[in-house]
Each structure stands twice: as structure tokens, then as C-alpha cells.
Design a protein around this motif. Structure first.
Motif, PDB file in Angstrom:
ATOM      1  N   THR A   1      15.003  51.028  15.596  1.00  0.00           N
ATOM      2  CA  THR A   1      15.209  52.213  16.395  1.00  0.00           C
ATOM      3  C   THR A   1      13.818  53.173  16.263  1.00  0.00           C
ATOM      4  OG1 THR A   1      17.525  52.079  16.123  1.00  0.00           O
ATOM      5  CG2 THR A   1      16.725  54.183  16.962  1.00  0.00           C
ATOM      6  N   ARG A   2      13.517  53.749  17.147  1.00  0.00           N
ATOM      7  CA  ARG A   2      12.525  54.656  17.328  1.00  0.00           C
ATOM      8  C   ARG A   2      13.147  56.252  18.199  1.00  0.00           C
ATOM      9  NH1 ARG A   2       6.986  52.521  19.331  1.00  0.00           N
ATOM     10  NH2 ARG A   2       6.141  54.443  18.602  1.00  0.00           N
ATOM     11  N   PHE A   3      12.757  57.340  17.540  1.00  0.00           N
ATOM     12  CA  PHE A   3      13.093  58.404  18.090  1.00  0.00           C
ATOM     13  C   PHE A   3      11.836  59.354  18.392  1.00  0.00           C
ATOM     14  CE2 PHE A   3      16.957  58.153  15.022  1.00  0.00           C
ATOM     15  CZ  PHE A   3      17.914  57.897  16.026  1.00  0.00           C
ATOM     16  N   PRO A   4      11.287  59.001  19.364  1.00  0.00           N
ATOM     17  CA  PRO A   4       9.791  59.468  19.787  1.00  0.00           C
ATOM     18  C   PRO A   4       9.848  60.870  19.892  1.00  0.00           C
ATOM     19  CG  PRO A   4      10.266  57.703  21.072  1.00  0.00           C
ATOM     20  CD  PRO A   4      11.805  58.084  20.620  1.00  0.00           C
ATOM     21  N   ILE A   5      10.942  61.695  20.264  1.00  0.00           N
ATOM     22  CA  ILE A   5      10.745  63.137  20.319  1.00  0.00           C
ATOM     23  C   ILE A   5      11.222  63.717  19.120  1.00  0.00           C
ATOM     24  CG2 ILE A   5      10.906  63.143  22.994  1.00  0.00           C
ATOM     25  CD1 ILE A   5      13.613  64.242  22.642  1.00  0.00           C
ATOM     26  N   GLY A   6      11.643  63.312  18.059  1.00  0.00           N
ATOM     27  CA  GLY A   6      12.477  63.829  16.943  1.00  0.00           C
ATOM     28  C   GLY A   6      11.433  64.924  16.012  1.00  0.00           C
ATOM     29  N   HIS A   7      10.103  64.943  16.456  1.00  0.00           N
ATOM     30  CA  HIS A   7       9.232  65.705  15.571  1.00  0.00           C
ATOM     31  C   HIS A   7       8.946  66.971  16.522  1.00  0.00           C
ATOM     32  CE1 HIS A   7       6.705  63.665  18.498  1.00  0.00           C
ATOM     33  NE2 HIS A   7       5.768  64.342  18.288  1.00  0.00           N
ATOM     34  N   LEU A   8       9.568  66.944  17.464  1.00  0.00           N
ATOM     35  CA  LEU A   8       9.267  68.029  18.672  1.00  0.00           C
ATOM     36  C   LEU A   8      10.427  69.080  18.864  1.00  0.00           C
ATOM     37  CD1 LEU A   8       7.904  65.929  21.650  1.00  0.00           C
ATOM     38  CD2 LEU A   8       6.578  67.339  20.097  1.00  0.00           C
ATOM     39  N   PRO A   9      10.156  70.231  19.090  1.00  0.00           N
ATOM     40  CA  PRO A   9      11.179  71.273  19.355  1.00  0.00           C
ATOM     41  C   PRO A   9      11.298  70.966  20.771  1.00  0.00           C
ATOM     42  CG  PRO A   9       8.877  72.551  19.465  1.00  0.00           C
ATOM     43  CD  PRO A   9       8.726  71.149  18.898  1.00  0.00           C
ATOM     44  N   LYS A  10      12.572  71.539  21.262  1.00  0.00           N
ATOM     45  CA  LYS A  10      13.227  71.289  22.720  1.00  0.00           C
ATOM     46  C   LYS A  10      12.178  71.765  23.521  1.00  0.00           C
ATOM     47  CE  LYS A  10      16.135  70.255  25.727  1.00  0.00           C
ATOM     48  NZ  LYS A  10      16.992  68.973  25.746  1.00  0.00           N
ATOM     49  N   ALA A  11      11.738  73.177  23.404  1.00  0.00           N
ATOM     50  CA  ALA A  11      10.975  73.936  24.244  1.00  0.00           C
ATOM     51  C   ALA A  11       9.579  72.980  24.692  1.00  0.00           C
ATOM     52  CB  ALA A  11      10.512  75.445  23.748  1.00  0.00           C
ATOM     53  N   GLU A  12       9.099  72.408  23.582  1.00  0.00           N
ATOM     54  CA  GLU A  12       7.905  71.570  23.918  1.00  0.00           C
ATOM     55  C   GLU A  12       8.217  70.329  24.814  1.00  0.00           C
ATOM     56  OE1 GLU A  12       3.782  70.114  23.346  1.00  0.00           O
ATOM     57  OE2 GLU A  12       4.945  72.183  23.327  1.00  0.00           O
ATOM     58  N   VAL A  13       9.407  69.829  24.495  1.00  0.00           N
ATOM     59  CA  VAL A  13      10.158  68.810  25.325  1.00  0.00           C
ATOM     60  C   VAL A  13       9.943  68.917  26.760  1.00  0.00           C
ATOM     61  CG1 VAL A  13      11.626  67.145  25.793  1.00  0.00           C
ATOM     62  CG2 VAL A  13      10.816  67.417  23.342  1.00  0.00           C
ATOM     63  N   ARG A  14      10.546  70.146  26.999  1.00  0.00           N
ATOM     64  CA  ARG A  14      10.591  70.573  28.423  1.00  0.00           C
ATOM     65  C   ARG A  14       9.106  71.018  29.061  1.00  0.00           C
ATOM     66  NH1 ARG A  14      15.350  70.882  30.641  1.00  0.00           N
ATOM     67  NH2 ARG A  14      17.287  71.309  29.316  1.00  0.00           N
ATOM     68  N   ARG A  15       8.407  71.504  28.143  1.00  0.00           N
ATOM     69  CA  ARG A  15       6.936  71.829  28.778  1.00  0.00           C
ATOM     70  C   ARG A  15       6.346  70.508  28.915  1.00  0.00           C
ATOM     71  NH1 ARG A  15       1.873  71.285  27.398  1.00  0.00           N
ATOM     72  NH2 ARG A  15       2.433  70.220  25.228  1.00  0.00           N
TER      73      ARG A  15
END
Length: 372
Positions: free
Chosen positions: A163-177
Motif C-alpha cells: 500500500t501507498r498513501f501519496p498524500i499522507g505527508h500533506l495538509p488538507k489545504a495543500e491537497v485542495r490547492r
């Protein structure tokens, strides 16, 4: 014929899985997306499966990756929903998201990924994975407000390795940006809420389709009849809403909270004050322990734990029992620890695993069980 993708991404139609796919594509990896249909809509509420499928397809099209869709609704019913109903029927409060991750997202989906020729899966969960000392570790997501390791604690070495979690190191706001800057149509899409894969709906009405309402008494902790409930299944410990108890003669003007459920007698017990002593416990017994490393850290160890998702970490001591149970003693009393929910253990950023809460030492045996 094109070679199968090495990584199959669980495409939910939301912004998190969209950015998960975006990152892997930008990294030049061999990927494809798969949308899981896990619930046959019964018309009882907002089940956005078709809209979500279209959004997932649109994202895959925009990123130029293959799209697959599979109906896992039977696996979901058999592996998750029947257990969900059985727990409510027994008077407990289950956590379907934990079981959904174990049985569907990291079992049925992983099996399907391998059948399609992929060697691993990726999802938009806010968690991280690393490897230390030859073992895979499940770590909290970097965004403390979105960390989902609590719901993933039943993953073992086989699942973590694949398994990989590619956004696990990011804050939600950065994901939306990132989604906005990439022009992804899901950038501003509302996050899904409600029961895993079932969606938002009036929970009591939904549950009543499967567990018919049976009215019964609401009693105070000293045995006084105060009113009627719609069915003990529909309430959980510490709940304040939905009791329909106004001013009670001779009682203070203070909110009432559920402190116990007598399923056999169909009686709901309540007390005033959010910190009622009947809601407080320092010790719990849990069953069905699952450890990410494959075994407990030791027969006796200290760590921190959560007994519900949004709770702050609480220091505790864990003792394993030879019969498969474990006992957890907290340094300070905990409120509304609820049988059927999960207690999840941490050592700093690492999620060690967890277990299903069976009982606590809340003093409910002191309730007045008389006829009132």
C-alpha cells in the motif's frame, strides 16, 4: 495489449484520491484507477455513488490513466454491514469504517488489484507508511486534523507492504490547492461523510429499516421513569441529542446524557451532566486485538491510546491476557468509552494497532434497576 499498471489507485471521486492519482502520474509511475461500488442504494438518503463514479472517471480521463469500476456491494454487505447490524442489535456501537478498511479497501480491493496485474494499491488516506528494522510501520498523517490512522489500525504487514498513501505527508489545504492548480474538477468537492460507502442520511431512519423501532422507557440512574425512547439500538453512550427530555419536575435544568443501555429490558438509562460518574472509566477490556507488526510490542507495555477518533492521545498501560483479551488502564478517567468501538494504540507517530472495546469499569452496576 498494454502492460498492466503497477499501482491501482482507489478512485472515490473525491479530491483526496484525485490528488493521489495526480502525484503518482507526475512522478511518472505506471498507474490505473478503480472505482468501488460498495452499496446498492436503497433510496433512504444521499448515496452519491453514480456522481462519484462519473467524477472518478473524469479524473482518470483528465490524467490519461486507465479506469476500472467494480461492484463490491455483496462483499461489503457480507463482510461489513451484517456485522454492523449484529453489533447494534447486541446494544454495542460498532465502527464500520475500521471494518470497511480491513475487509474492502485493503482486502477485496487489493485482491482485485492483483487480479488486474498490479503489485500494489494507493489510496487517498491521510496516513503514512515506512519501514524500520525489517517491519512496515503505520504512521499518523502529517495533518493532525485529518489523520486517519485510527481507522487503519487493523492493517498488517501484508497490506502495509502493498500500500501507498501519496498524500499522507500533506495538509488538507495543500491537497485542495494542488487540485485547483491542476484544474481537477474535484478541487472544491465536499468531503464525504456518514457511514463508510453508504453516505449521509438520517441515521435513525436508516437503521430502522434493518432494526425496527421498539419504544421503551427512559429512566434516570435512580430508577425514575422520565419518558420514552424510540429503540435502545439508536443511542450510544454519552449521547445528548434525540432524548426529547425537557424539564423534569424536581430535577435541575441541566442536559441529560445516555449512560447505559439495557437491551434485554429495552430500557435507556440517563443522567444529568456531561461528566456523570456513570460515564467515567479508568479501565477497559478489549478483544480481537490486531497489531501492525503481527504481534503486540510486549505482554505489558505503556503507550498512548484513543477510544474514539477525535480524542486526544491518553497515556495508558496495556496488559495482554492469555485468552486473547487485553486490559487497558488509563492514567486518568475517560468519558463515554463505548463497547463496540475501537481502542487504538500509539507510540509517538507510530500506530501500533488496536482492539475492540468489550467492557469498562464505569460503575453502571450501581444503577437503580427497579421499576421506578
Amino acid at each position: 495489449m498494454a502492460a498492466p499498471a503497477e499501482t491501482l489507485i482507489g478512485m472515490s471521486g473525491g479530491v483526496d484520491s484525485s490528488v493521489c492519482a495526480l502525484l503518482l502520474v507526475q512522478a511518472g509511475e505506471s498507474v490505473a484507477g478503480l472505482f468501488m461500488q460498495n452499496w446498492s442504494d436503497d433510496g433512504s438518503g444521499e448515496c452519491r455513488a453514480e456522481d462519484d463514479r462519473r467524477d472518478a472517471l473524469a479524473i482518470c480521463g483528465r490524467l490519461g490513466i486507465p479506469f476500472h469500476a467494480r461492484d463490491f456491494s455483496k462483499a461489503y454487505w457480507d463482510g461489513v454491514f451484517e456485522h454492523f447490524l449484529a453489533e447494534y442489535r447486541a446494544g454495542r456501537t460498532p465502527n464500520p469504517d475500521v471494518l470497511c478498511n480491513r475487509e474492502i479497501k485493503f482486502k477485496t480491493f487489493l485482491d482485485e488489484a492483483r487480479a488486474l496485474g498490479a503489485t500494489r494499491i494507493a489510496t487517498g488516506h491521510y496516513a503514512r507508511i515506512d519501514r524500520r528494522g525489517g517491519l512496515w510501520r503505520l504512521l499518523r498523517g502529517a495533518d493532525p486534523g485529518k489523520d486517519q490512522s485510527y481507522f487503519l489500525h487493523q492493517l498488517g504487514q501484508e497490506q502495509l507492504a502493498a500500500t501507498r498513501f501519496p498524500i499522507g505527508h500533506l495538509p488538507k489545504a495543500e491537497v485542495r490547492r494542488m487540485a485547483r492548480e491542476a484544474g481537477l474538477p474535484t478541487a472544491a468537492k465536499k468531503d464525504s461523510t456518514g457511514i463508510c460507502f453508504i453516505g449521509e442520511r438520517d441515521f435513525r431512519s436508516f437503521l430502522a429499516q434493518y432494526l425496527p423501532a421498539r419504544r421503551g422507557e427512559i429512566r434516570s440512574v435512580d430508577g425514575q421513569a422520565l419518558g420514552e425512547h424510540e429503540g435502545v439500538f439508536y443511542y450510544t453512550l454519552g449521547q445528548r441529542e434525540g432524548l426529547a427530555l425537557g424539564g423534569v419536575k424536581g430535577r435541575p435544568q441541566a442536559p441529560w446524557y445516555v449512560v447505559d443501555k439495557d437491551v434485554a429490558g429495552n430500557i435507556l438509562y440517563v443522567d444529568q451532566g456531561s461528566e456523570s460518574r456513570f460515564l467515567m472509566s479508568s479501565r477497559l477490556v478489549a478483544i480481537e486485538a490486531s497489531w501492525t507488526a503481527g504481534q503486540a510490542p510486549a505482554d505489558v507495555f505503556e503507550c498512548t491510546a484513543k477510544t474514539r477518533y477525535r480524542q486526544a492521545d491518553e497515556p495508558c498501560r496495556v496488559e495482554m491476557d492469555g485468552d486473547g483479551r487485553l486490559a487497558v488502564r488509563f492514567e486518568r478517567p475517560q468519558r463515554a468509552v463505548t463497547p463496540g468501538q475501537s481502542v487504538v494504540f500509539y507510540a509517538g507517530v507510530e500506530c501500533l494497532g488496536g482492539a475492540v472495546i468489550e467492557s469498562t469499569d464505569a460503575p453502571v452496576d450501581e444503577l437503580e434497576r427497579g421499576s421506578g
